[in-house]
Design an enzyme around this catalytic site. Sequence first.
Site, short mmCIF file in Angstrom:
data_model
loop_
_atom_site.label_atom_id
_atom_site.label_comp_id
_atom_site.label_asym_id
_atom_site.label_seq_id
_atom_site.Cartn_x
_atom_site.Cartn_y
_atom_site.Cartn_z
N ASP A 103 -12.73 17.21 13.79
CA ASP A 103 -13.54 18.41 13.94
C ASP A 103 -14.96 18.07 14.41
O ASP A 103 -15.48 18.70 15.35
CB ASP A 103 -13.59 19.19 12.63
CG ASP A 103 -13.75 18.27 11.41
OD1 ASP A 103 -14.12 17.10 11.60
OD2 ASP A 103 -13.49 18.73 10.29
N ASP A 141 3.63 19.88 9.62
CA ASP A 141 3.91 18.45 9.72
C ASP A 141 4.57 17.92 8.45
O ASP A 141 4.58 16.71 8.20
CB ASP A 141 2.62 17.67 9.97
CG ASP A 141 2.32 17.51 11.46
OD1 ASP A 141 3.12 18.02 12.27
OD2 ASP A 141 1.29 16.92 11.81
#
Length: 486
Positions: free
Chosen positions: A242, A89
């Site tokens: 997460d 990214d």
Amino acid sequence: MVMSVMLVVEAVYNSVVSLGVKAIGWRPEWRFKWKPLDGADEEKGSAHFPMVLVQIPMYNELEVYKLSIAAACGLQWPKDRIMVQVLDDSTDPFIKNLVELECEHWANKGVNIKYATRTSRKGFKAGALKKGMECDYARQSEYIAIFDADFQPEPDFLLRTVPFLLHNPEVALVQARWSFVNGTTSLLTRVQKMFYDYHFKVEQEAGSATFAFFSFNGTAGVWRTIAIRDAGGWKDRTTVEDMDLAVRATLKGWKFVYVGDIRVKSELPSTYKAYCRQQFRWSSGGANLFRKMAKDVLFAKDISLVKKIHMLYSFFFVRRVVAPTAACILFNVIIPISVTVPELYLPVWGVAYIPMVLTIVTVIRHPKNLHIMPFWILFESVMTLHRMRAAVTGLLELEGFNQWTVTKKVGNDLEDTEVPLLQKTRKRLRDRVNFLEIGFSVFLFLCASYNLVFHGTRSYYLYMYLQGLAFLLLGLNFTGTCSCCQ
């Protein structure tokens, strides 16, 4: 005081479980089946090896991209049964070009590696992982190993983790422990390492041994692909994607395994501000996830009532809300103010015994850290201020609750003191001085001085002077990162 009792009960419980696990020599293999993969010798063929996708999300990781890619490409697994996917990214064209060239370098060596980019950074890490799973080759993978850009798994990582998933269809995640290449570089990294030692040796180990539930650490773990899809895939609604995925997978009935014997090298933040940003993101995200998922946990049908209580009370409320709030308000606000208010009575068990117990349970699983305990106590006293502010921000969804900042890396595969510190650059005053810490240091020095002169029946001034000094030093960014403190 009530919140402090809740905190100490939680800490003692986790430590007792952790010590019990250590005493009886408990291993994950006692609860979950594990045996080497049939045909582990690659020369005998790869028919028994499941397809594994290794994802490496990164963002302008100039210092570490070579290390993580090389480590992933060096994993022991049949070449036709593994795919390394670099999710870049980066916004810097120069860095993107370097990462792509590194992927081509390993592809020329015969490694199945794909370089993937996006047109926008929507969703940050969660968005990149979600996009990566949409690729055709990703859909064919049974398991997905995830490593952040500064993580370097050992070659046998998959051979030691995947069997837990292969032989236990109810297991969704196998989490390894982090180790640190710069854990002894400075006083700052030493106290961070102590924090993580407690997290992995006590919290993660206790959660795995009792409820087969804990928070995914975002890296150094292997997921079952269908478990990710069953839980709803990656979501970018918080900065702890997460933990979000781990909770949703648990509500679907999946179990997790923590294997502390497997360690993956990584890097600790090398500056105080970088560590504060990291902790703010995690603390804010955890509290915000509590707000978003409390109702889902309460009405979940695939988990027991005991596990619901554990998740809501212990995992979310005590650890994400009570822990930073109680520690910050009691020791940084109430005790200093109490010396100026004779009518305010604080029981000795609250201001002395509880902190003593918390100190013992923190260090008991890693006595090698005992010599830096005083520094850790003072450092954590300052950090509770940032964690409480983050928890309130996330819980109330105040401005900045969903802000994502990538932690700056140094990048080196050497260990201990050979890891260099970040190079010094000219900064503005507001970047060199932390005014919040300095303000608190002035407050603590004033309260300590008042207590010294008018101490009455309570004498907290010695502790408050040390506490104020800690705030002042961190306010001036003196964090033990100079050469004399290494």
